[in-house]
Design a protein around this motif. Structure first.
Motif, PDB file in Angstrom:
ATOM      1  N   ALA A  49      11.287  94.758 103.733  1.00  0.00           N
ATOM      2  CA  ALA A  49      10.562  94.171 104.867  1.00  0.00           C
ATOM      3  C   ALA A  49       9.206  94.842 105.005  1.00  0.00           C
ATOM      4  CB  ALA A  49      11.361  94.335 106.155  1.00  0.00           C
ATOM      5  N   GLY A  50       8.268  94.109 105.589  1.00  0.00           N
ATOM      6  CA  GLY A  50       6.947  94.653 105.819  1.00  0.00           C
ATOM      7  C   GLY A  50       6.414  94.194 107.165  1.00  0.00           C
ATOM      8  N   ILE A  51       5.540  95.012 107.749  1.00  0.00           N
ATOM      9  CA  ILE A  51       4.923  94.661 109.026  1.00  0.00           C
ATOM     10  C   ILE A  51       3.459  95.060 108.978  1.00  0.00           C
ATOM     11  CG2 ILE A  51       5.681  96.842 110.105  1.00  0.00           C
ATOM     12  CD1 ILE A  51       6.029  95.184 112.734  1.00  0.00           C
ATOM     13  N   SER A  52       2.590  94.131 109.351  1.00  0.00           N
ATOM     14  CA  SER A  52       1.157  94.401 109.331  1.00  0.00           C
ATOM     15  C   SER A  52       0.747  95.215 110.549  1.00  0.00           C
ATOM     16  CB  SER A  52       0.393  93.080 109.304  1.00  0.00           C
ATOM     17  OG  SER A  52       0.515  92.420 110.563  1.00  0.00           O
ATOM     18  N   TRP A  53      -0.518  95.613 110.578  1.00  0.00           N
ATOM     19  CA  TRP A  53      -1.000  96.404 111.710  1.00  0.00           C
ATOM     20  C   TRP A  53      -0.882  95.620 113.015  1.00  0.00           C
ATOM     21  CZ3 TRP A  53      -5.053  95.119 114.980  1.00  0.00           C
ATOM     22  CH2 TRP A  53      -5.783  93.981 114.616  1.00  0.00           C
ATOM     23  N   SER A  54      -0.968  94.287 112.938  1.00  0.00           N
ATOM     24  CA  SER A  54      -0.928  93.441 114.125  1.00  0.00           C
ATOM     25  C   SER A  54       0.476  92.946 114.461  1.00  0.00           C
ATOM     26  CB  SER A  54      -1.845  92.243 113.935  1.00  0.00           C
ATOM     27  OG  SER A  54      -1.433  91.480 112.819  1.00  0.00           O
ATOM     28  N   GLY A  55       1.462  93.313 113.647  1.00  0.00           N
ATOM     29  CA  GLY A  55       2.839  92.931 113.954  1.00  0.00           C
ATOM     30  C   GLY A  55       3.396  91.776 113.155  1.00  0.00           C
ATOM     31  N   GLY A  56       2.627  91.198 112.277  1.00  0.00           N
ATOM     32  CA  GLY A  56       3.157  90.152 111.410  1.00  0.00           C
ATOM     33  C   GLY A  56       4.198  90.722 110.460  1.00  0.00           C
ATOM     34  N   THR A  57       5.273  89.975 110.235  1.00  0.00           N
ATOM     35  CA  THR A  57       6.383  90.505 109.454  1.00  0.00           C
ATOM     36  C   THR A  57       6.725  89.619 108.267  1.00  0.00           C
ATOM     37  OG1 THR A  57       8.012  89.395 110.860  1.00  0.00           O
ATOM     38  CG2 THR A  57       7.402  91.641 111.467  1.00  0.00           C
ATOM     39  N   ALA A  58       7.409  90.210 107.310  1.00  0.00           N
ATOM     40  CA  ALA A  58       7.907  89.480 106.147  1.00  0.00           C
ATOM     41  C   ALA A  58       9.166  90.168 105.661  1.00  0.00           C
ATOM     42  CB  ALA A  58       6.873  89.448 105.043  1.00  0.00           C
ATOM     43  N   TYR A  59      10.052  89.375 105.045  1.00  0.00           N
ATOM     44  CA  TYR A  59      11.341  89.902 104.612  1.00  0.00           C
ATOM     45  C   TYR A  59      11.695  89.390 103.219  1.00  0.00           C
ATOM     46  CZ  TYR A  59      11.823  90.906 109.558  1.00  0.00           C
ATOM     47  OH  TYR A  59      11.618  91.380 110.828  1.00  0.00           O
ATOM     48  N   ALA A  60      12.484  90.193 102.529  1.00  0.00           N
ATOM     49  CA  ALA A  60      13.097  89.714 101.300  1.00  0.00           C
ATOM     50  C   ALA A  60      14.115  88.640 101.663  1.00  0.00           C
ATOM     51  CB  ALA A  60      13.789  90.866 100.575  1.00  0.00           C
ATOM     52  N   ASP A  61      14.293  87.677 100.779  1.00  0.00           N
ATOM     53  CA  ASP A  61      15.238  86.595 101.056  1.00  0.00           C
ATOM     54  C   ASP A  61      16.653  87.126 101.299  1.00  0.00           C
ATOM     55  OD1 ASP A  61      13.735  84.173  98.757  1.00  0.00           O
ATOM     56  OD2 ASP A  61      13.242  84.726 100.828  1.00  0.00           O
ATOM     57  N   SER A  62      16.993  88.210 100.619  1.00  0.00           N
ATOM     58  CA  SER A  62      18.349  88.751 100.710  1.00  0.00           C
ATOM     59  C   SER A  62      18.682  89.334 102.077  1.00  0.00           C
ATOM     60  CB  SER A  62      18.561  89.820  99.635  1.00  0.00           C
ATOM     61  OG  SER A  62      17.626  90.873  99.792  1.00  0.00           O
ATOM     62  N   VAL A  63      17.670  89.647 102.890  1.00  0.00           N
ATOM     63  CA  VAL A  63      17.928  90.255 104.193  1.00  0.00           C
ATOM     64  C   VAL A  63      17.441  89.395 105.358  1.00  0.00           C
ATOM     65  CG1 VAL A  63      17.714  92.532 103.131  1.00  0.00           C
ATOM     66  CG2 VAL A  63      15.770  91.572 104.387  1.00  0.00           C
ATOM     67  N   LYS A  64      16.785  88.285 105.044  1.00  0.00           N
ATOM     68  CA  LYS A  64      16.226  87.439 106.093  1.00  0.00           C
ATOM     69  C   LYS A  64      17.329  86.947 107.014  1.00  0.00           C
ATOM     70  CE  LYS A  64      12.804  85.208 104.494  1.00  0.00           C
ATOM     71  NZ  LYS A  64      11.974  84.246 103.759  1.00  0.00           N
ATOM     72  N   GLY A  65      17.100  87.074 108.315  1.00  0.00           N
ATOM     73  CA  GLY A  65      18.090  86.674 109.302  1.00  0.00           C
ATOM     74  C   GLY A  65      19.068  87.771 109.673  1.00  0.00           C
ATOM     75  N   ARG A  66      19.096  88.847 108.904  1.00  0.00           N
ATOM     76  CA  ARG A  66      20.007  89.966 109.194  1.00  0.00           C
ATOM     77  C   ARG A  66      19.255  91.232 109.579  1.00  0.00           C
ATOM     78  NH1 ARG A  66      23.016  92.076 105.236  1.00  0.00           N
ATOM     79  NH2 ARG A  66      21.585  91.495 103.548  1.00  0.00           N
ATOM     80  N   PHE A  67      18.087  91.453 108.981  1.00  0.00           N
ATOM     81  CA  PHE A  67      17.296  92.652 109.239  1.00  0.00           C
ATOM     82  C   PHE A  67      16.068  92.291 110.069  1.00  0.00           C
ATOM     83  CE2 PHE A  67      18.508  95.305 105.213  1.00  0.00           C
ATOM     84  CZ  PHE A  67      19.848  95.101 105.490  1.00  0.00           C
ATOM     85  N   ALA A  68      15.586  93.273 110.834  1.00  0.00           N
ATOM     86  CA  ALA A  68      14.366  93.071 111.619  1.00  0.00           C
ATOM     87  C   ALA A  68      13.533  94.342 111.587  1.00  0.00           C
ATOM     88  CB  ALA A  68      14.699  92.698 113.050  1.00  0.00           C
ATOM     89  N   ILE A  69      12.274  94.191 111.214  1.00  0.00           N
ATOM     90  CA  ILE A  69      11.348  95.323 111.194  1.00  0.00           C
ATOM     91  C   ILE A  69      10.489  95.265 112.447  1.00  0.00           C
ATOM     92  CG2 ILE A  69       9.608  94.061 109.861  1.00  0.00           C
ATOM     93  CD1 ILE A  69       8.906  96.722 108.476  1.00  0.00           C
ATOM     94  N   SER A  70      10.192  96.422 113.009  1.00  0.00           N
ATOM     95  CA  SER A  70       9.331  96.488 114.183  1.00  0.00           C
ATOM     96  C   SER A  70       8.587  97.816 114.150  1.00  0.00           C
ATOM     97  CB  SER A  70      10.150  96.365 115.469  1.00  0.00           C
ATOM     98  OG  SER A  70      11.096  97.417 115.579  1.00  0.00           O
ATOM     99  N   ARG A  71       7.568  97.915 114.989  1.00  0.00           N
ATOM    100  CA  ARG A  71       6.798  99.160 115.045  1.00  0.00           C
ATOM    101  C   ARG A  71       6.425  99.473 116.482  1.00  0.00           C
ATOM    102  NH1 ARG A  71       1.922  98.453 111.241  1.00  0.00           N
ATOM    103  NH2 ARG A  71       1.358 100.517 112.067  1.00  0.00           N
ATOM    104  N   ASP A  72       6.314 100.773 116.752  1.00  0.00           N
ATOM    105  CA  ASP A  72       5.858 101.266 118.048  1.00  0.00           C
ATOM    106  C   ASP A  72       4.666 102.164 117.758  1.00  0.00           C
ATOM    107  OD1 ASP A  72       5.390 102.563 120.453  1.00  0.00           O
ATOM    108  OD2 ASP A  72       7.504 102.705 120.955  1.00  0.00           O
ATOM    109  N   ASN A  73       3.471 101.631 117.924  1.00  0.00           N
ATOM    110  CA  ASN A  73       2.272 102.384 117.575  1.00  0.00           C
ATOM    111  C   ASN A  73       2.070 103.594 118.482  1.00  0.00           C
ATOM    112  OD1 ASN A  73       1.662 100.683 115.436  1.00  0.00           O
ATOM    113  ND2 ASN A  73       0.352  99.356 116.685  1.00  0.00           N
ATOM    114  N   ALA A  74       2.570 103.531 119.694  1.00  0.00           N
ATOM    115  CA  ALA A  74       2.445 104.674 120.606  1.00  0.00           C
ATOM    116  C   ALA A  74       3.278 105.860 120.127  1.00  0.00           C
ATOM    117  CB  ALA A  74       2.860 104.268 122.006  1.00  0.00           C
TER     118      ALA A  74
END
Length: 123
Positions: A49-74
């Protein structure tokens, strides 16, 4: 120098959940994309999974719908919430910081890596 430290790995039964965390230090965290990769024994490191500086996300097909990436810049922290885990998710999971503000699916797009955390899913 950037330092990344993963935590939250462990042993879980199939169908269970884990939440990985990655704490970053050393440069302006919010300006860079972040990614999670994994590597199973005998296999190449693969994008999860990947997350851009602005919060846009992408996932491998094998984990899509099961995994979630997030970030807390603070908190200079990126997370990977993993649900409905399967034995094939067993691997060492690595956090990585991208060269720039956008994520990429190849390890060459990342120039800083954590030491990894083991995730083992039993059947």
């Amino acid at each position: 120098q950037v330092q990344l430290v993963e935590s939250g790995g462990g042993l879980v039964q199939a169908g269970g959940s884990l939440r990985l965390s990655c704490a970053a230090s050393g440069r302006s965290f919010s300006r860079y994309a972040m990614g999670w990769f994994r590597q199973a024994p005998g296999k190449e490191r693969e994008f999860v999974a990947g997350i851009s500086w602005s919060g846009g996300t992408a996932y491998a097909d094998s984990v899509k719908g099961r995994f979630a990436i997030s970030r807390d810049n603070a908190k200079n922290t990126v997370y990977l919430q993993m649900n409905s885990l399967k034995p094939e998710d067993t691997a060492v999971y690595y956090c990585a910081q991208a060269v720039g503000s956008s994520w990429g699916r190849s390890p060459v797009n990342y120039n800083y890596w954590g030491p990894g955390t083991q995730v083992t899913v039993s059947s």
